[in-house]
Design an enzyme around this catalytic site. Structure first.
Site, PDB file in Angstrom:
ATOM      1  CG  LEU A 137       3.510  14.241 -12.083  1.00 58.47           C
ATOM      2  CD1 LEU A 137       4.292  12.947 -12.150  1.00 58.47           C
ATOM      3  CD2 LEU A 137       4.284  15.501 -13.082  1.00 58.47           C
ATOM      4  N   GLY A 138      -0.952  14.646 -11.829  1.00 58.98           N
ATOM      5  CA  GLY A 138      -2.342  14.308 -12.107  1.00 58.98           C
ATOM      6  C   GLY A 138      -3.248  13.986 -10.855  1.00 58.98           C
ATOM      7  CG  PHE A 142      -6.278   7.334  -8.274  1.00 58.92           C
ATOM      8  CD1 PHE A 142      -5.046   7.653  -7.747  1.00 58.92           C
ATOM      9  CD2 PHE A 142      -6.592   7.567  -9.631  1.00 58.92           C
ATOM     10  CE1 PHE A 142      -4.153   8.275  -8.334  1.00 58.92           C
ATOM     11  CE2 PHE A 142      -5.694   8.238 -10.613  1.00 58.92           C
ATOM     12  CZ  PHE A 142      -4.410   8.728  -9.972  1.00 58.92           C
ATOM     13  N   GLY A 143      -6.911   9.520  -6.319  1.00 56.99           N
ATOM     14  CA  GLY A 143      -6.010  10.332  -5.391  1.00 56.99           C
ATOM     15  C   GLY A 143      -5.306  11.093  -6.367  1.00 56.99           C
ATOM     16  CD  GLN A 144      -3.486  15.081  -4.479  1.00 55.89           C
ATOM     17  OE1 GLN A 144      -3.146  16.244  -4.615  1.00 55.89           O
ATOM     18  NE2 GLN A 144      -3.434  14.690  -2.937  1.00 55.89           N
ATOM     19  CG  ASP A 258      -7.987   2.131 -18.146  1.00 59.08           C
ATOM     20  OD1 ASP A 258      -8.687   2.017 -19.393  1.00 59.08           O
ATOM     21  OD2 ASP A 258      -7.873   2.836 -17.464  1.00 59.08           O
TER      22      ASP A 258
END
Lengths: 969, 340
Positions: A137-138, A142-144, A258
């Site tokens: 999804l993205g 930081f990772g996935q 955020d």
């Protein structure tokens, strides 16, 4: 028979049909052709006792179609015993890029990302639950985030797969911790629009966090809408829901840090549209505001931009920006750089951050110049002096100072003030006149709403609770500028929740979460002494830089945080930077602790209590570079903070929580703060104490003290930072101010504000003597460029088509799109820089801390800005639009005036109408002048103009002045 | 087999013709253009649980309602063919029919007057050790040089049969792909064990559009039929389901209709070649049902317009454009032509 005459016609549709006469063309024939009763007969439903029992057939033999599809391999094997097929040979669809495995035995790519392919299986080693990766999804630093199918539950989830690096893992555990607290403790019924966390585990050395799967984010939603604003009813719906979430965060004392459209997601197939707040990867507890470089630029609050201490109020700023963007379709402050951002704020809102902020903020000098006599302020004469001593730098001045041109973004709105932007935003086409009138009313409400949110002064900015009472949210008719209720303590709720933290209940964190991490460096829980006498030097300070260094010596002591403290925990913070600095805070019942393991004690959080297995190895910690902790923690001033135990926040009987701040340097310090726990006090408290049961002693001293105080923010209970303003504000007042009877006294040098339990102490603080400050309101001549009567629908605003005003449609309309991506990636970037490189104790592997430190910069990597710009695609960094500086002296001069408004009054407003008066009556809400939208409701602003007389006398009656709002209690 | 062309094994009535084969039948294809004798060729593939299977090409004479076999028009086929298909109708009919079959590989056969020759074996396998069986294929009517195959290796392969070369291969699904259907010259759709219907455009191979997902993920979709008369509509069937799902590609996700009058699993579907609103389905309840798509579904679902009951489970169904008045079905070892 019949006319079955084969033909050679190649066109399938132009065929010789059975009933040629009936079918001149296929489409028209469609309804007319009927199967005739030849082989077939008319359908008649039959009893279910057909000759074929399906189940029988299944037992005997599967249909051929199944045997040649689903079971083809078996079939082929029957046909040919030598046949074999291996799925392994299927071409793999890689979801991760790059897909070359170079790390972690080939599992990870060069970026330490786990290489995912479709149907890759993630397994929770403890529960054996399987997560089958279906899609990504993205991606972010930081990772996935992968969309995974969970066979066990027959559902999809979103799994955040963190990079195989300790810094990221630890950072992610903060999110786990905060979100778990929010979910379980504060929102067990999932009613507050916060994303749910389901599970977390380590797989192939990657921390995996499972969340509920959500839908499109609001940025995508706006994009799908071609960057046209959403209908006001939807804006209202979303606003209400976001406020629910923010109220919860405030109760929990958590700052999201955020908030932006990308981090607010639609829920799947909810009717009406429901949204949730995601991505707590940057969140912190209010007491641990470790990082100074937070929030995505467009949504960055002035205090963060300026490097001032911050609170949950920064989320409210972001929220205001989001609401505006939902309505406008474009960001309100699309600053291409921080300079640009600030300029936009100043221009659009009219006004600037209050002097007390500018005075303390560490970046002030980057954006402002001092034009007044600082000494005046110190002598508490600021209130007499009508202008701010700070003036925003012009572009040229900025360039001269920074030796580079600031990036200036494109202008999206021809109007450069909030009222005009909203008022003149094109209406949807074909809107009946009565609807336009109706909407114009709602827009007025929206303006008023936004004014309370995008308020420069964090102390005056509305709290979620206050904002949620606004007519724009409640849907009540908007008749007069909203006057927020005093902040409600939310006693009951808060207490119930907090009671849960009672030590008797054990460590939720340890109990609830740690099992999953069992086996990894697990450290025995420190059921540490409630009262740990920690030598300052060894104190386990999480926030401050110094603590890292010191941690070496007293690693074991750090555990004080882990303990939920049955009664009082004694914390000592030590900042090596300011050698004399110390900070002691004792918190009754350690309520804070309950929720704080999460917070931002990036460096040790895991080593204590949490049972997450972060073993605080002193060695690792030792090497923490200063850079990892935000600059705000490295001020030259040192301070001490001492909070006096108050079981209060947990139970009615413990009414208060005390904190004391003292400067060991011997400078007079405005130190002590006696404060209630978060959520009980309205942040606006900085201004006036009027509640009978609350007492504030505020002592004010010179700068040194103040700056010391600023530093202390991390240790202060929620509202404490908000006291600072009052301290400064008070400059014009007496040195000390005592409101209400104070039970506990502190040395005069200190500022003790004690607020007590029950609602008694939401202080609707008002600055005393502020009235004097009103002057010169009209002296600022707005730049003509600010006001452009000819609104042109350029850019994306050209066409305002009908957007779906049906709420329910939203969810389905954008149903299938999943967009965690953009949001996450942004976060990731920031994180990479902010993570204090937990390295200290590595979660999975013990990497040398040094390694992870390498990418941690104290400053702000330039990539941030670029990144954000790209993400939004709306900012054109290269687009240089010269903007006249509007920061005229006179405008700054108005600054003090704002003080005299009660809590919600904003200097911006004051300026605004003033502005309007000068320029454009049309866009002002005055009663006398022509009103474009005929909203008579404003006319006699009766109730609000209680003190129309004083400071605003210089303002012509035709303008809707701040006075209307300016009720003085 | 006998030596001469003969009428064999068929029962005749006015409205249906039955052909009996020596072996169970599955794959079936009706030629798009009549042969020299104005007869329509029908290829029939056996379903034998042994390596060597058989494909027979028979001819149907609609005038005499007779089905003729020809001993020369038959060949061995490795494994049961998963699909047979004649060359699409072309403006320049060649002397001989081209027949394609799928199984371990895609094979092309030239059906001559009295014989059948293997023309090509199209093998896309990277290794000689394994082959990923093809579950189906579709011949592009608009661009007849193009054949798309689908395989259990999750891919679809587009062949240029003039060059005997792979035009492209796409990882189309997350699981085995079970059927493929062309919509336009460059647009095809496929169904898979992953439960999705996806549309691909060869001009943008990076993306596909999922227009349907089975309600329970990973419920395989076995067959796909694209309505050639109205490309907005497709039909698919789920494994072990009595439902025919009708999709409108303009409104993804939600089927426009679900036809649920079969009393056992549906095995085959075919759109009417000459109208845009009719579809025939056949299943394990031995019924063939003809449906008309309603504009609005009634409260109790949609009833078919007419029905036919065969002797046993119907495994195959063809409704050929060359003979829109005839629906071909196969069950056990019989092929039956039904007049509609």
């Amino acid at each position: 028979m019949d006319e079955v005459s084969p033909n050679n016609d190649a066109e399938p549709q132009a065929r010789d049909l059975g009933r040629a006469s009936d079918s001149a063309e296929p489409s028209s024939s469609s309804g007319r052709w009927h199967p005739r009763q030849f082989a077939f007969r008319g359908y008649a439903s039959q009893p279910e006792t057909g000759p074929m029992s399906p189940s029988l057939r299944v037992v005997v033999r599967r249909p051929m179609v199944v045997r040649l599809t689903k079971e083809i391999v078996e079939t082929y094997r029957i046909c040919n015993p030598h046949f074999s097929y291996s799925e392994e040979l299927n071409p793999k669809r890689y979801l991760t890029s790059p897909s070359v495995g170079v790390l972690n035995d080939g599992y990870d790519n060069a970026n330490s990302d786990l290489i995912l392919t479709v149907n890759f299986v993630l397994v929770n080693p403890d529960t054996k639950r399987r997560y089958i990766v279906k899609d990504v999804l993205g991606q972010g630093t930081f990772g996935q985030v992968a969309k995974c199918w969970v066979p066990e539950t027959c559902s999809f989830v979103a799994v955040k797969i963190i990079k195989n690096q300790p810094a990221y893992s630890q950072q992610a555990l903060v999110e786990v911790s905060i979100l778990t607290t929010l979910n379980k403790k504060y929102d067990p019924e999932d009613k507050h629009h916060i994303v749910r966390i389901y599970d977390y585990f380590v797989c192939h050395q990657h921390l995996c966090i499972c969340f509920e799967l959500l839908d499109t984010n609001l940025y995508e939603l706006i994009k799908i809408n071609h960057f046209r604003g959403l209908s006001l009813s939807i804006v209202q719906l979303f606003s209400k829901q976001i406020l629910h979430g923010l109220a919860l965060l405030k109760d929990a004392g958590i700052i999201h840090c955020d908030l932006k459209p990308e981090n607010i997601l639609l829920c799947t197939s909810m009717k009406p549209a429901e949204i949730k707040i995601i991505d707590f990867g940057s969140a912190c507890v209010e007491e641990r505001t470790v990082y100074s470089y937070i929030q995505s630029r467009y949504y960055r609050s002035p205090e963060v931009l300026l490097g001032y201490q911050y609170t949950t109020a920064i989320d409210m700023w972001s929220f205001g920006c989001i609401v505006a963007e939902l309505f406008l379709g474009l960001p309100l402050f699309p600053g291409a750089s921080e300079f640009d951002l600030l300029q936009r704020m100043i221009k659009i809102l009219g006004g600037q951050p209050p002097d007390y902020v500018l005075k303390e903020a560490k970046n002030t000098s980057k954006f402002f110049k001092c034009i007044g006599n600082v000494h005046d302020m110190e002598n508490f004469q600021a209130s007499i002096c009508q202008r701010s001593v700070y003036q925003a730098l012009s572009e040229e001045e900025f360039e001269a100072r920074e030796l580079k041109k600031p990036s200036i973004g494109k202008e999206y709105f021809n109007y450069m003030n909030l009222e005009a932007i909203v008022t003149n935003y094109p209406y949807r086409k074909k809107l009946p006149k009565e609807d336009i009138i109706k909407e114009s009313q709602v827009r007025l409400a929206l303006i008023d709403f936004l004014r309370g949110l995008v308020e420069f002064d964090p102390a005056k900015r509305w709290s979620p609770f206050q904002a949620s009472g606004h007519p724009f949210v409640t849907g009540e008719p908007f008749t007069c500028p909203y006057q927020p209720p005093l902040e409600t303590p939310r006693m009951l709720v808060a207490q119930n929740i907090k009671v849960d933290h009672h030590p008797g209940g054990g460590h939720w964190f340890a109990a609830g979460l740690s099992p999953n991490v069992v086996g990894r460096n697990r450290v025995p829980l420190h059921s540490s002494p409630n009262f740990q006498a920690v030598p300052y030097a060894h104190a386990s300070s999480y926030g401050s830089l110094g603590s890292h260094g010191s941690y070496n010596d007293g690693a074991g002591l750090g555990s004080s945080y882990g303990s939920y403290g049955d009664n009082a925990n004694f914390f000592a913070y030590y900042s090596p930077v300011g050698p004399s600095a110390m900070n002691i805070s004792s918190q009754g019942n350690g309520k804070m602790l309950g929720s704080s393991p999460d917070a931002r004690w990036r460096n040790f959080q895991f080593s204590h209590a949490n049972g997450l297995g972060m073993s605080p190895s002193a060695g690792n910690i030792a090497s923490l570079p200063l850079g990892t902790s935000p600059s705000q923690f490295t001020p030259p001033n040192s301070y001490g903070q001492f909070s006096v135990g108050s079981p209060g926040q947990f139970g009615p009987q413990s009414p208060a929580r005390g904190s004391l701040q003292g400067s060991p340097l011997g400078k007079p310090a405005a130190a002590g703060q006696f404060n209630r726990r978060k959520g009980w006090t309205y942040s606006g408290s900085s201004q006036v104490q009027e509640s009978s049961s609350s007492m504030h002693w505020q002592g004010h001293h010179n700068e040194g003290a103040n700056s010391g105080q600023a530093e202390g923010s991390s240790q202060l209970p929620n509202e404490s930072p908000l006291h600072l303003p009052s301290n400064l504000n008070a400059v014009g007042r007496k040195q000390q101010q005592v409101v209400g009877g104070i039970s506990s006294g502190f040395p005069a040098v200190q500022n003790v504000s004690g607020s007590f339990a029950q609602g008694s102490n939401r202080q609707w603080h008002q600055t005393l003597g502020a009235a004097d400050d009103m002057h010169e309101t009209g002296s600022s001549l707005p730049n003509p460029g600010d006001w452009d009567p000819n609104y042109s629908d350029e850019l994306l605003l050209e066409e305002v088509e009908e957007e779906s005003s049906d709420k329910s449609c939203l969810a389905t309309e954008f149903g299938k799109v999943m967009h965690l991506s953009s949001a996450e990636s942004l976060v990731g970037i920031r994180r990479s820089t902010n993570v204090p490189t937990s390295s200290t104790s590595s979660f999975i592997r013990q990497h040398g801390p040094a390694q992870s430190f390498t990418h941690v910069e104290p400053g702000k990597p330039p990539s941030h800005d670029q990144y954000f710009g790209q993400m939004r695609g709306l900012s054109n960094p290269s687009h240089f639009v010269p903007q006249p500086s509007h920061n005229s002296l006179s405008r700054l001069g108005q600054q003090p005036a704002q003080r005299l408004y009660y809590g919600r009054a904003t200097s911006g407003r004051g300026n605004e109408w003033n502005y309007n008066k000068m320029q454009a009556p049309a866009s002002s809400f005055n009663n006398g002048g022509p009103h474009p939208h005929g909203n008579n409701s404003f006319i006699n602003g009766m109730s609000w103009g209680r003190r129309a007389s004083d400071a605003f006398t210089s303002i012509p009656p035709t303008s809707r002045g701040r006075k209307d709002y300016g009720r003085i209690a | 087999m006998e030596n001469s062309t003969q009428e064999s094994h068929h029962l005749r009535s006015e409205n249906s013709v039955t052909h009996e084969s020596p072996y169970p039948l599955y794959a079936m294809a009706v030629s798009s253009s009549p042969s020299r004798h104005h007869n329509h060729r029908i290829a029939l593939g056996s379903f034998l649980e042994e390596y060597t299977n058989r494909v027979d090409v028979v001819s149907f004479d609609p005038d005499s309602l007779s089905i003729k076999t020809h001993p020369g028009l038959s060949f061995d086929h490795p494994y049961p063919p998963t699909k047979l298909m004649f060359h699409p109708p072309s403006s320049n009919p060649s002397k001989s029919d081209l027949l394609a079959s799928s199984g371990d590989y895609l094979r092309l056969w030239e059906v001559r007057e009295n014989s059948i020759e293997s023309v090509a074996v199209l093998n896309n396998s990277k290794t000689s050790e394994f082959c990923a069986p093809l579950t189906s294929f579709d011949w592009n009517e608009i661009e007849p040089k193009r054949i798309g195959t689908c395989s259990i290796d999750t891919t679809c392969t587009i062949w240029d049969i003039e060059k005997n070369a792979v035009e492209t291969q796409l990882i189309a699904h997350d699981k085995e792909v079970y059927d493929i259907a062309w919509g336009e010259a460059r647009v095809f759709a496929s169904v898979s064990a992953d439960g999705s219907v996806r549309i691909f455009d060869l001009r943008d191979k990076e993306h596909s559009t999922i227009i349907y997902e089975s309600p329970q993920p990973d419920t395989p979709l076995l067959r796909l039929a694209w309505n050639k008369q109205d490309l907005r509509y497709m039909a698919t069937i789920l494994m072990d389901s009595n439902k025919v799902v009708i999709l409108d590609i303009r409104s993804p996700a939600l089927p426009v209709a679900e036809l649920e009058r079969h009393r056992a699993s549906v095995n085959a579907i075919a759109w009417a070649p000459h109208t845009c609103r009719h579809i025939c389905s056949a299943g394990d309840d031995s019924q063939a049902l003809i449906w008309e798509l309603p504009t609005v579904a009634g409260p109790n679902g949609i009833d078919p317009m007419s029905m036919y009951s065969a002797g046993s489970e119907i495994n195959q169904l063809q409704w050929c454009a060359a003979q829109p008045d005839w629906i071909a079905i196969s069950f056990s070892n019989k092929m039956q032509l039904l007049k509609v």
